[in-house]
Scaffold this motif. Structure first.
Motif, PDB file in Angstrom:
ATOM      1  N   LEU A  58       1.090  -0.923  -0.058  1.00 42.77           N
ATOM      2  CA  LEU A  58       0.069  -0.420  -0.109  1.00 42.77           C
ATOM      3  C   LEU A  58       0.702   1.554  -0.143  1.00 42.77           C
ATOM      4  N   ASP A  59       0.635   1.919  -1.102  1.00 51.27           N
ATOM      5  CA  ASP A  59       1.770   3.297  -1.204  1.00 51.27           C
ATOM      6  C   ASP A  59       0.414   4.338  -0.664  1.00 51.27           C
ATOM      7  N   VAL A  60       0.810   5.293   0.152  1.00 57.35           N
ATOM      8  CA  VAL A  60       0.019   6.286   1.302  1.00 57.35           C
ATOM      9  C   VAL A  60       0.301   7.358   0.344  1.00 57.35           C
ATOM     10  N   GLY A  61      -0.557   8.179  -0.066  1.00 55.60           N
ATOM     11  CA  GLY A  61      -0.097   9.622  -0.447  1.00 55.60           C
ATOM     12  C   GLY A  61       0.900   9.526  -2.172  1.00 55.60           C
ATOM     13  N   PHE A 113       5.542   8.124  -9.214  1.00 50.95           N
ATOM     14  CA  PHE A 113       6.758   8.411  -9.343  1.00 50.95           C
ATOM     15  C   PHE A 113       6.718   6.786  -8.714  1.00 50.95           C
ATOM     16  N   HIS A 114       6.599   6.263  -8.054  1.00 50.46           N
ATOM     17  CA  HIS A 114       7.074   4.929  -6.798  1.00 50.46           C
ATOM     18  C   HIS A 114       6.659   3.747  -7.434  1.00 50.46           C
ATOM     19  N   LEU A 115       5.665   3.916  -7.837  1.00 46.57           N
ATOM     20  CA  LEU A 115       4.507   2.378  -7.802  1.00 46.57           C
ATOM     21  C   LEU A 115       4.856   1.623  -9.025  1.00 46.57           C
ATOM     22  N   PRO A 116       5.946   1.801 -10.021  1.00 47.33           N
ATOM     23  CA  PRO A 116       6.436   1.479 -10.980  1.00 47.33           C
ATOM     24  C   PRO A 116       7.241   0.180 -10.468  1.00 47.33           C
ATOM     25  N   ARG A 117       8.542   0.681  -9.676  1.00 43.43           N
ATOM     26  CA  ARG A 117       9.406  -0.148  -8.937  1.00 43.43           C
ATOM     27  C   ARG A 117       8.917  -1.187  -7.503  1.00 43.43           C
ATOM     28  N   LEU A 118       8.192  -0.318  -7.232  1.00 42.04           N
ATOM     29  CA  LEU A 118       7.192  -1.602  -6.244  1.00 42.04           C
ATOM     30  C   LEU A 118       6.368  -2.530  -6.449  1.00 42.04           C
ATOM     31  N   SER A 121      -4.816  -6.271   5.045  1.00 38.45           N
ATOM     32  CA  SER A 121      -5.041  -6.870   3.650  1.00 38.45           C
ATOM     33  C   SER A 121      -4.056  -6.840   3.189  1.00 38.45           C
ATOM     34  N   VAL A 122      -3.268  -5.818   3.751  1.00 35.76           N
ATOM     35  CA  VAL A 122      -1.468  -5.530   3.337  1.00 35.76           C
ATOM     36  C   VAL A 122      -0.013  -5.171   4.281  1.00 35.76           C
ATOM     37  N   ASP A 123       0.426  -5.866   3.257  1.00 36.54           N
ATOM     38  CA  ASP A 123       1.662  -6.826   3.445  1.00 36.54           C
ATOM     39  C   ASP A 123       2.770  -5.408   4.305  1.00 36.54           C
ATOM     40  N   VAL A 124       2.673  -4.878   3.583  1.00 33.33           N
ATOM     41  CA  VAL A 124       4.167  -3.831   3.260  1.00 33.33           C
ATOM     42  C   VAL A 124       2.697  -1.970   3.184  1.00 33.33           C
ATOM     43  N   ALA A 125       3.069  -1.119   4.023  1.00 26.66           N
ATOM     44  CA  ALA A 125       2.834   0.120   4.251  1.00 26.66           C
ATOM     45  C   ALA A 125       3.488   1.152   3.993  1.00 26.66           C
ATOM     46  N   HIS A 126       3.700   1.819   2.620  1.00 25.05           N
ATOM     47  CA  HIS A 126       4.974   2.310   2.346  1.00 25.05           C
ATOM     48  C   HIS A 126       4.058   4.364   1.899  1.00 25.05           C
ATOM     49  N   ALA A 143       5.397  -1.595   8.349  1.00 25.12           N
ATOM     50  CA  ALA A 143       5.137  -0.077   8.275  1.00 25.12           C
ATOM     51  C   ALA A 143       6.512   1.024   7.719  1.00 25.12           C
ATOM     52  N   VAL A 144       6.242   1.343   6.444  1.00 23.37           N
ATOM     53  CA  VAL A 144       7.969   1.865   6.435  1.00 23.37           C
ATOM     54  C   VAL A 144       7.778   4.177   5.904  1.00 23.37           C
ATOM     55  N   PHE A 145       7.742   4.853   6.612  1.00 21.46           N
ATOM     56  CA  PHE A 145       8.134   5.714   6.577  1.00 21.46           C
ATOM     57  C   PHE A 145       8.748   6.650   6.279  1.00 21.46           C
ATOM     58  N   LEU A 146       8.735   7.335   5.680  1.00 19.01           N
ATOM     59  CA  LEU A 146      10.181   7.793   5.189  1.00 19.01           C
ATOM     60  C   LEU A 146      10.224  10.044   5.214  1.00 19.01           C
TER      61      LEU A 146
END
Length: 247
Positions: free
Chosen positions: A60-63, A68-73, A119-124, A152-155
């Motif tokens: 899950l890519d929040v915001g 931009f980052h979706l193709p790599r994910l 339902s989410v394995d990685v929240a980003h 969950a990983v937030f930058l």
């Protein structure tokens, strides 16, 4: 989709200047230090799964902005859901990922995520919504949607280190008084997050792009001081905090 989703918190850089923010995204971390650090955390969390599944599962890519980052994910995940409150950006993300069958774009906000519980394995999220006190509703939603064993990983920017950090600290100061960094550290610790401090660089193709990006990120006075410090350089030093939590 039209306008901003109810409850959305405006983002003055990408909302107002999506083309320049695209330039910024291309400049940030050309060495993929952030990507490698996240991949290591995911691998640690996914180790020992039944069947030896080493993919990222459902990300899950929040915001997600314009995606931009979706193709790599999408390269490392079975399924990717991008959530973005701004309709025009969600449409741009949809267009960017139109050929990727494992990517879905949803308009929504961090405090009311349009995905099922557990339902989410990685929240980003990268520089989206999670900026400290006041963001607890979004973190409660992360608690809801991330399944047991997930991550969950937030930058966010580290305003205590690097030249970019110094400019961010300058821009965040109120009446010349720096923000209390300890408040943000306590916020993350209180919500069960640990931190990895990363040193990265921003690399621009030309001085015009560099100046344009600085102007959408910093107050005018800070930009003038930063440009004087930079001179002819096209590379900037940056530091980021990678906040993470295992569930």
């Amino acid at each position: 989709m039209s306008g901003a989703y109810p409850g959305a918190i405006p983002s003055p850089n990408i909302w107002d200047y999506p083309e320049i923010y695209e330039v910024e995204n291309r400049a940030v971390d050309p060495d993929r230090v952030i990507e490698a650090a996240i991949a290591e955390l995911v691998a640690q969390s996914r180790a020992g799964l039944l069947g030896g599944d080493t993919t990222w599962g459902h990300v899950l890519d929040v915001g997600c902005g314009n995606g931009f980052h979706l193709p790599r994910l999408a390269e490392v995940a079975k399924r990717v859901t991008g959530v973005e409150p701004r309709a025009s950006l969600a449409a741009a993300a949809q267009h960017r990922t139109r050929h990727l069958s494992n990517v879905t774009i949803r308009q929504g906000v961090a405090q009311d995520l349009p995905v099922p519980s557990g339902s989410v394995d990685v929240a980003h999220a990268r520089w989206a919504y999670f900026f400290g006190p006041g963001c607890e509703p979004g973190l409660r939603e992360i608690d809801r949607v991330v399944r047991r064993g997930g991550l969950a990983v937030f930058l966010d920017h580290d305003s205590t280190r690097s030249e970019l950090g110094r400019w961010f600290a300058d821009g965040l100061a109120v009446d010349g008084i720096p923000r209390d960094v300890g408040t943000y550290e306590r916020f993350w610790a209180r919500n069960g997050f640990a931190r990895r401090s990363l040193d990265i660089r921003w690399q621009f193709e030309n001085a015009e792009d560099l100046a344009a990006v600085l102007r959408i990120e910093f107050p005018a006075e800070t930009v003038l001081r930063a440009l004087a410090e930079i001179g002819d350089r096209l590379e900037l030093e940056a530091a980021v905090n990678l906040w993470f939590r295992r569930y």
